[in-house]
Enzyme design. Structure first.
Site, PDB file in Angstrom:
ATOM      1  N   GLY A 102       0.828  -1.214   0.000  1.00 16.23           N
ATOM      2  CA  GLY A 102       0.000   0.000   0.000  1.00 16.23           C
ATOM      3  C   GLY A 102       0.854   1.253   0.000  1.00 16.23           C
ATOM      4  O   GLY A 102       1.952   1.265   0.550  1.00 16.23           O
ATOM      5  N   ASP A 196       6.490  -5.379   6.036  1.00 14.43           N
ATOM      6  CA  ASP A 196       7.156  -6.579   6.568  1.00 14.43           C
ATOM      7  C   ASP A 196       7.317  -7.653   5.500  1.00 14.43           C
ATOM      8  O   ASP A 196       8.401  -8.219   5.333  1.00 14.43           O
ATOM      9  CB  ASP A 196       6.381  -7.113   7.779  1.00 14.43           C
ATOM     10  N   ASP A 224       0.669   1.608   8.656  1.00 10.87           N
ATOM     11  CA  ASP A 224       0.196   0.871   9.840  1.00 10.87           C
ATOM     12  C   ASP A 224       1.159   0.986  11.027  1.00 10.87           C
ATOM     13  O   ASP A 224       0.782   0.706  12.165  1.00 10.87           O
ATOM     14  CB  ASP A 224       0.002  -0.613   9.507  1.00 10.87           C
ATOM     15  N   MET A 275      -7.609   2.914   9.531  1.00 12.61           N
ATOM     16  CA  MET A 275      -6.806   1.817   8.987  1.00 12.61           C
ATOM     17  C   MET A 275      -5.781   1.307   9.986  1.00 12.61           C
ATOM     18  O   MET A 275      -5.444   1.988  10.952  1.00 12.61           O
ATOM     19  CB  MET A 275      -6.086   2.259   7.721  1.00 12.61           C
ATOM     20  N   GLY A 276      -5.262   0.167   9.665  1.00 11.14           N
ATOM     21  CA  GLY A 276      -4.310  -0.526  10.521  1.00 11.14           C
ATOM     22  C   GLY A 276      -4.756  -1.963  10.480  1.00 11.14           C
ATOM     23  O   GLY A 276      -5.631  -2.362  11.243  1.00 11.14           O
TER      24      GLY A 276
HETATM   25  P1  FBP Z   1       0.886  -2.009   3.684  1.00  6.03           P
HETATM   26  O1  FBP Z   1       1.066  -2.938   4.842  1.00  6.03           O
HETATM   27  O2  FBP Z   1       1.180  -2.621   2.384  1.00  6.03           O
HETATM   28  O3  FBP Z   1       1.646  -0.740   3.876  1.00  6.03           O
HETATM   29  O4  FBP Z   1      -0.643  -1.575   3.590  1.00  6.03           O
HETATM   30  C1  FBP Z   1      -1.346  -1.320   4.755  1.00  6.03           C
HETATM   31  C2  FBP Z   1      -2.761  -0.912   4.462  1.00  6.03           C
HETATM   32  O5  FBP Z   1      -2.864   0.466   4.203  1.00  6.03           O
HETATM   33  C3  FBP Z   1      -3.662  -1.331   5.619  1.00  6.03           C
HETATM   34  O6  FBP Z   1      -3.779  -0.333   6.580  1.00  6.03           O
HETATM   35  C4  FBP Z   1      -4.947  -1.693   4.935  1.00  6.03           C
HETATM   36  O7  FBP Z   1      -5.643  -2.689   5.628  1.00  6.03           O
HETATM   37  C5  FBP Z   1      -4.489  -2.243   3.641  1.00  6.03           C
HETATM   38  O8  FBP Z   1      -3.283  -1.588   3.336  1.00  6.03           O
HETATM   39  C6  FBP Z   1      -5.471  -2.033   2.535  1.00  6.03           C
HETATM   40  O9  FBP Z   1      -5.028  -2.716   1.428  1.00  6.03           O
HETATM   41  P2  FBP Z   1      -5.512  -2.496  -0.060  1.00  6.03           P
HETATM   42  O10 FBP Z   1      -4.642  -1.439  -0.641  1.00  6.03           O
HETATM   43  O11 FBP Z   1      -5.217  -3.785  -0.716  1.00  6.03           O
HETATM   44  O12 FBP Z   1      -6.949  -2.123  -0.036  1.00  6.03           O
END
Ligand code: FBP
Length: 696
Positions: A102, A196, A224, A275-276
């Site tokens: 993300g 991670d 996150d 989010m998180g």
């Molecule tokens: P990353 O761990 O890749 O940085 O993404 C985290 C996040 O923003 C989360 O907070 C959220 O649950 C998820 O991505 C959403 O994912 P998507 O982009 O697939 O909707």
């Protein structure tokens, strides 16, 4: 002004105010983040720091033998190095960079820092940006990043420059294709900016490309905030991944505005999911930034113990295992308790913050998530097609689960999904079932952002509040002054009716209607019984007014904060942090490191003592169950309930709930600013947790 629409848009003022290029954009592009003091030297070198200890997993040693003995690297400045050092440092290189996962604010500045450092060392250095995430590596889709491209995106949010993707390089085929791309492009180094999972990928690629002489470095990103690195003695090496501060400040600014709104029109409870995916770091930071009335922290809920149930079980000389951990129902009770207590002091409004990943910490839901993960992964492993395309609709998915349950009953063998699971699952509302069955991402992560957690919870809350209202427990407290004024204006003696209407009439600032009064009729009966009105007399107007005021209307507004904060333009903290990560990653490359993650030590302190370092990724890995198999991954860091940041928020919980006659305690963090004293602004969690470090 008789003009055509075509000439209208050519008017200088109109052109100016409708241009994509506004002052904020120009200011951001022009800003040059300060570099850490080591980068003021002509060159930088690396030194192994032996004092940090790691407990190395045997499996990491077996799978990553070439990088497992890496040490923490300290970057230091050098002014007049030997010719041999200079030749290596300044050698022309091809460096690839990719965003993975993300978006997180600040990513463009990682590229800008890397680009500036690389071009300063040798203008012939080339930076190649892989497009659309790891797919760009696998499919050899890359562009050479020029000064013009880099300057366009300096200090801007998102990963727009080269985009991102969630593909994982996790099969021998993908690994071989990635290696081929790196060799075909003549890469000297590859930089993976990710979370991670992506840094785990970086470690495996570093191992794979070691003998080709291609260095692989990671840069920790995720809003996150769940990549935080300490050594085995608790020393902080990376206090926070980049992007966290901006996302938290962006959410906090919006939520603080809701606090203002809600305490102005005093009629809504604003329910804010933030989010998180797993960890509740963002929710905790938002709580510290805004002082919202109630913030749930998943990690705290997981520790919950129901003392009443344990006591009951002890009395019956048994053990109640369901007393440990939070259930969805109990969580709804916790929320109701806060709402009821505020209503009792006349505050039938407020703000609740719910972390996106809260379900992960709820017993029964956690069980469903794990079971469904296993079922979907098993299906995909054994079929040529995949679960979600074979079972497209919810009904088809439910039918498949039903078949599994039936088979388990008929075969009476152990099955992940049995009839009890199926029955419980069928009690859940359809939209929630759909959420739990939603497609997993490439890393097999459950996609919390796709589930309307807040809707599920608030449904239970609403039901229970209804019961409490019928029992007379959920009622709006009437300010005594207001009661007096209303009665006296209507020509009635407040003291006469007060005893009859309220639970406690004397010594209270807020008066609560008796539980037996829940309708006009019961209110009337009460006054009749007290001899204050005759049997057929209507309810006096002032009493009617007070009664209606005491009736709670539970009105909610639901909000989700996630993608908006992820796309926000970075705070100054994130701009400076990421630019220095870019400079650091070049230093690691120029000095031959591989299998390291660029980081800035002392991030939690003043910029003047920030120290660029390289953290060895191999020693951070451990075995964890993924896709039903044990895999080496970097451990996610969740909120530590013993940390100072959490303990402070817990100590202030009651104050922020403000279930008293006093003012609400909201804090105004304001919007993300790019000028003024905002350079001093950094995550509050970070500053508080710095107190926990053995080095503090
Ligand atoms: P990353 O761990 O890749 O940085 O993404 C985290 C996040 O923003 C989360 O907070 C959220 O649950 C998820 O991505 C959403 O994912 P998507 O982009 O697939 O909707």
């Amino acid at each position: 002004m008789a003009t055509t629409d075509a000439s209208l848009v050519n008017h200088p003022l109109i052109r100016d105010v409708t241009s994509n290029v506004n002052q904020e954009l120009l200011d951001r592009r022009a800003y040059r983040p300060a570099a850490c003091s080591v980068f003021s030297h002509d060159y930088t070198a690396l030194e192994d720091i032996d004092t940090y200890r790691f407990e190395i997993d045997g499996e990491s040693r077996r799978q990553l033998p070439k990088i497992i003995d890496n040490k923490v690297q300290q970057v230091y400045g050098v002014d007049a190095p030997e010719e041999a050092f200079k030749a290596t440092y300044e050698k022309a290189r091809n460096i690839g960079i990719v965003f993975s996962g993300g978006p997180a604010p600040g990513g463009h500045n990682v590229i800008a820092g890397l680009f500036d450092a690389a071009k300063t060392a040798n203008p012939d250095n080339r930076i190649l940006g892989f497009l659309l995430g790891p797919d760009g590596i696998i499919e050899n889709e890359a562009v050479e990043l020029t000064q013009e491209i880099v300057d366009t995106y300096r200090n801007l949010g998102g990963f727009t420059m080269i985009k991102t993707g969630r593909t994982k390089i996790d099969t021998p085929v993908k690994m071989a294709l990635s290696r081929k791309t790196c060799l075909d492009l003549g890469l000297d180094a590859l930089v993976i900016v990710g979370g991670d999972d992506s840094n785990t990928n970086a470690a495996f690629l570093a191992q794979e490309l070691y003998d080709d002489g291609i260095q692989v470095l990671g840069v920790p990103k995720t809003i996150d905030g769940d990549i935080q690195v300490r050594d085995a003695d608790g020393n902080i090496l990376c206090a926070m991944s980049f992007g966290f501060h901006t996302a938290a400040r962006s959410f906090a600014a919006a939520i603080a505005n809701l606090c203002t709104d809600s305490s102005s029109d005093v009629k809504y409870w604003h329910i804010c999911k933030v989010m998180g995916r797993v960890a509740s770091h963002l929710a905790l930071e938002v709580a510290l930034q805004t002082h919202a009335n109630l913030t749930l922290i998943g990690e705290d809920l997981a520790d919950y113990v129901d003392a009443r149930r344990i006591e009951q079980a002890e009395t019956a000389a048994s053990v109640d295992y369901t007393a440990y951990g939070m259930t969805l129902r109990h969580l709804s009770r916790v929320i109701c308790d806060a709402i009821v207590r505020r209503a009792a002091v006349g505050k039938n409004y407020g703000v609740i913050v719910i972390p996106e990943g809260v379900l992960e910490f709820i017993n029964e839901i956690q069980v469903f998530i794990v079971k469904l993960n296993t079922i979907i992964a098993d299906y995909n492993r054994t079929h040529d097609t995949d679960f979600h395309s074979d079972f497209f609709s919810l009904d088809e998915k439910l039918e498949y689960l039903r078949r599994l349950a039936r088979r388990s009953r008929e075969d009476s063998t152990f099955s992940v999904w049995n009839t009890r699971d199926d029955d419980l699952f069928n009690d859940i509302p359809a939209f929630f079932q759909e959420g739990l069955l939603t497609e997993r991402d490439a890393h097999c992560n459950f996609q919390f952002s796709q589930v309307e957690t807040e809707k599920v919870l608030m449904g239970l809350v609403r039901d229970y509040l209804g019961i409490l209202q019928e029992q007379g427990e959920y009622t709006v407290g009437i300010a005594k002054d207001y009661y007096f004024k209303t009665m006296e204006q209507g020509g009635l003696d407040p003291d006469q009716s007060g005893e009859a209407l309220f639970r406690k009439y004397h010594g209270e600032d807020f008066l609560l209607m008796k539980p037996t009064i829940f309708s006009i009729k019961t209110c009337n009966q009460c006054l009749v019984q007290a001899g204050l009105i005759g049997k057929n007399e209507p309810l006096p107007e002032p009493v009617d007014k007070i009664f209606h005021k005491s009736l709670p209307k539970f009105k909610t507004q639901i909000h989700f904060y996630g993608y908006d904060g992820r796309g926000a333009d970075p705070t100054q903290f994130d701009c400076n942090y990421t630019y220095n990560l870019g400079l650091t990653v070049f230093s690691l490359i120029a000095n031959g490191a591989t299998g390291h993650m660029a980081a800035i030590k002392n991030l939690e302190h003043d910029f003047s003592i920030w120290e660029p370092i390289g953290i060895p990724i191999g020693p951070l890995m451990h075995l964890e169950e993924r896709k039903g198999k044990l895999a080496l991954v970097i451990e996610r860091s969740v909120v530590d309930c013993n940390s100072t940041a959490f303990r402070v928020s817990k100590a202030l919980r009651e104050k922020w709930l403000a279930a008293n006659a006093g003012e609400d305690q909201y804090r105004r963090p304001g919007p993300i600013r790019f000028a003024g004293k905002s350079e001093e602004d950094r995550p509050i969690t970070l500053m508080l947790n710095a107190l926990d470090s053995p080095e503090a």
